[in-house]
Design a protein around this motif. Structure first.
Motif, PDB file in Angstrom:
ATOM      1  N   GLU A   1      17.941  18.465  -5.122  1.00 55.31           N
ATOM      2  CA  GLU A   1      17.589  17.052  -5.235  1.00 55.31           C
ATOM      3  C   GLU A   1      16.129  16.850  -4.832  1.00 55.31           C
ATOM      4  O   GLU A   1      15.614  17.569  -3.962  1.00 55.31           O
ATOM      5  N   PRO A   2      15.441  15.892  -5.411  1.00 56.66           N
ATOM      6  CA  PRO A   2      14.040  15.660  -5.031  1.00 56.66           C
ATOM      7  C   PRO A   2      13.943  15.114  -3.615  1.00 56.66           C
ATOM      8  O   PRO A   2      14.828  14.400  -3.148  1.00 56.66           O
TER       9      PRO A   2
ATOM     10  N   PRO B   1      16.073  15.506 -15.480  1.00 61.40           N
ATOM     11  CA  PRO B   1      17.166  16.429 -15.800  1.00 61.40           C
ATOM     12  C   PRO B   1      17.645  17.233 -14.595  1.00 61.40           C
ATOM     13  O   PRO B   1      18.809  17.618 -14.536  1.00 61.40           O
ATOM     14  N   ILE B   2      16.755  17.478 -13.625  1.00 60.53           N
ATOM     15  CA  ILE B   2      17.154  18.232 -12.437  1.00 60.53           C
ATOM     16  C   ILE B   2      18.077  17.380 -11.565  1.00 60.53           C
ATOM     17  O   ILE B   2      19.061  17.870 -11.010  1.00 60.53           O
TER      18      ILE B   2
ATOM     19  N   PRO C   1       0.800  -1.229   0.000  1.00 57.19           N
ATOM     20  CA  PRO C   1       0.000   0.000   0.000  1.00 57.19           C
ATOM     21  C   PRO C   1       0.833   1.279   0.000  1.00 57.19           C
ATOM     22  O   PRO C   1       0.308   2.365  -0.257  1.00 57.19           O
ATOM     23  N   PHE C   2       2.127   1.159   0.282  1.00 49.71           N
ATOM     24  CA  PHE C   2       2.977   2.346   0.386  1.00 49.71           C
ATOM     25  C   PHE C   2       3.529   2.743  -0.983  1.00 49.71           C
ATOM     26  O   PHE C   2       4.170   1.947  -1.664  1.00 49.71           O
ATOM     27  N   ILE C   3       3.281   3.991  -1.372  1.00 50.15           N
ATOM     28  CA  ILE C   3       3.699   4.502  -2.675  1.00 50.15           C
ATOM     29  C   ILE C   3       4.803   5.525  -2.451  1.00 50.15           C
ATOM     30  O   ILE C   3       4.569   6.592  -1.876  1.00 50.15           O
ATOM     31  N   GLU C   4       6.005   5.209  -2.879  1.00 47.11           N
ATOM     32  CA  GLU C   4       7.155   6.078  -2.676  1.00 47.11           C
ATOM     33  C   GLU C   4       7.295   7.031  -3.862  1.00 47.11           C
ATOM     34  O   GLU C   4       7.406   6.604  -5.008  1.00 47.11           O
ATOM     35  N   LEU C   5       7.288   8.337  -3.559  1.00 49.82           N
ATOM     36  CA  LEU C   5       7.405   9.359  -4.598  1.00 49.82           C
ATOM     37  C   LEU C   5       8.478  10.369  -4.220  1.00 49.82           C
ATOM     38  O   LEU C   5       8.816  10.520  -3.048  1.00 49.82           O
ATOM     39  N   TYR C   6       8.994  11.058  -5.237  1.00 47.53           N
ATOM     40  CA  TYR C   6      10.002  12.097  -5.020  1.00 47.53           C
ATOM     41  C   TYR C   6       9.508  13.387  -5.671  1.00 47.53           C
ATOM     42  O   TYR C   6       8.984  13.373  -6.788  1.00 47.53           O
ATOM     43  N   PHE C   7       9.686  14.502  -4.951  1.00 49.73           N
ATOM     44  CA  PHE C   7       9.197  15.791  -5.432  1.00 49.73           C
ATOM     45  C   PHE C   7      10.294  16.851  -5.360  1.00 49.73           C
ATOM     46  O   PHE C   7      11.105  16.876  -4.438  1.00 49.73           O
ATOM     47  N   HIS C   8      10.282  17.752  -6.343  1.00 50.98           N
ATOM     48  CA  HIS C   8      11.143  18.940  -6.322  1.00 50.98           C
ATOM     49  C   HIS C   8      10.344  20.094  -5.707  1.00 50.98           C
ATOM     50  O   HIS C   8       9.295  20.469  -6.225  1.00 50.98           O
ATOM     51  N   TYR C   9      10.861  20.638  -4.602  1.00 49.51           N
ATOM     52  CA  TYR C   9      10.200  21.760  -3.941  1.00 49.51           C
ATOM     53  C   TYR C   9      10.950  23.076  -4.126  1.00 49.51           C
ATOM     54  O   TYR C   9      10.464  24.120  -3.714  1.00 49.51           O
ATOM     55  N   GLU C  10      12.139  23.031  -4.713  1.00 52.44           N
ATOM     56  CA  GLU C  10      12.998  24.207  -4.721  1.00 52.44           C
ATOM     57  C   GLU C  10      13.073  24.916  -6.071  1.00 52.44           C
ATOM     58  O   GLU C  10      13.733  25.942  -6.187  1.00 52.44           O
TER      59      GLU C  10
ATOM     60  N   SER D   1       9.043  14.191  -9.445  1.00 49.79           N
ATOM     61  CA  SER D   1      10.248  13.756 -10.151  1.00 49.79           C
ATOM     62  C   SER D   1      10.010  12.438 -10.873  1.00 49.79           C
ATOM     63  O   SER D   1       9.470  11.493 -10.281  1.00 49.79           O
ATOM     64  N   PRO D   2      10.447  12.333 -12.121  1.00 48.64           N
ATOM     65  CA  PRO D   2      10.315  11.067 -12.857  1.00 48.64           C
ATOM     66  C   PRO D   2      11.084   9.908 -12.221  1.00 48.64           C
ATOM     67  O   PRO D   2      10.799   8.747 -12.513  1.00 48.64           O
ATOM     68  N   VAL D   3      12.051  10.213 -11.346  1.00 49.64           N
ATOM     69  CA  VAL D   3      12.769   9.107 -10.698  1.00 49.64           C
ATOM     70  C   VAL D   3      11.832   8.277  -9.835  1.00 49.64           C
ATOM     71  O   VAL D   3      12.156   7.134  -9.481  1.00 49.64           O
TER      72      VAL D   3
END
Length: 243
Positions: free
Chosen positions: A88-89, A64-65, A38-47, A55-57
């Protein structure tokens, strides 16, 4: 945060849940699009500029960032390294829940960071608890949100998994929403194309070049100029990113 529009007038935020100040109780339920976890790991750019970008990662695709951040960290310059770390995300976890007292609103996504994620995983790894998201023999989770005591401080969140096992619901309508009424997380957050993210980064690094159209008012990080020492921000970007 880049959020997709929803049909029928619903907004992405309608499917997201944040613990209010005080105590709340939720039940983590299986994620319909990955029933094993159930846990969905995501990465976000806040800066980067004013908006938050997924983030596509998060899905194993190039970003590209991230590539630019890695280039900065390898220049050997302290300021470049700091900037690379800053852009970094950031890691977030989303999990589908039903909120006790508001079960009729259906499944929502609760988001948290590494600390709460680690605590919940440690409970799941304990054989005395097992799968707390099990629909018939899972366990509710109590979250306490303590507001910051002064300006500039951060709120505090604690979680406690209930000792008793209970069904997620005994209401057929709610059960149907849990099983068949969930949103895919990709419907809530828009993944920009590689080119769009590269453009957003370049605009953020060189805001003066976009002042006329008002695309950004962010100030460039000083670290970007140290990448080549003598070139301007845009040249530093080109040199690092394309080298």
């Amino acid at each position: 945060m880049q959020q997709s529009g929803q049909a029928g007038g619903a907004k992405s935020s309608d499917f997201l849940w944040k613990p209010p100040v005080g105590k709340s109780q939720v039940r983590i339920v299986p994620y319909a699009f990955n029933k094993e976890n159930p846990f969905i790991e995501l990465y976000f750019h806040y800066e980067i500029g004013k908006r938050t970008m997924l983030s596509p990662v998060s899905f194993g695709r190039p970003d590209p960032i991230v590539e630019f951040a890695e280039k900065l960290k390898k220049t050997g310059d302290k300021d470049d390294w700091k900037m690379g770390k800053k852009i970094e995300p950031k890691f977030r976890v989303y999990v589908p829940v039903i909120v006790r007292g508001s079960e009729h609103e259906g499944v929502k996504f609760w988001s948290f960071g590494k600390q709460i994620y680690t605590e919940l995983l440690s409970v799941i790894a304990d054989p005395d608890y097992g799968d707390i998201s099990d629909l018939m023999n899972g366990r509710d989770v109590t979250i306490e949100h303590i507001a910051p005591e002064k300006d500039g401080a951060f709120p505090t969140f604690t979680v406690r998994v209930k000792p008793n096992t209970t069904p997620a619901t005994t209401d057929k309508a709610i059960a149907e929403m849990i099983v068949g009424g969930q949103k895919n997380i990709t419907e809530l957050f828009t993944e920009l194309s590689y080119q769009d993210m590269q453009d957003a980064l370049q605009k953020w690094l060189d805001p003066n070049n976009n002042a006329a159209d008002g695309t950004t008012t962010s100030k460039p990080m000083t670290g970007a100029t140290t990448a080549t020492k003598t070139e301007d921000i845009a040249s530093a970007f080109d040199s690092l990113f394309n080298s």
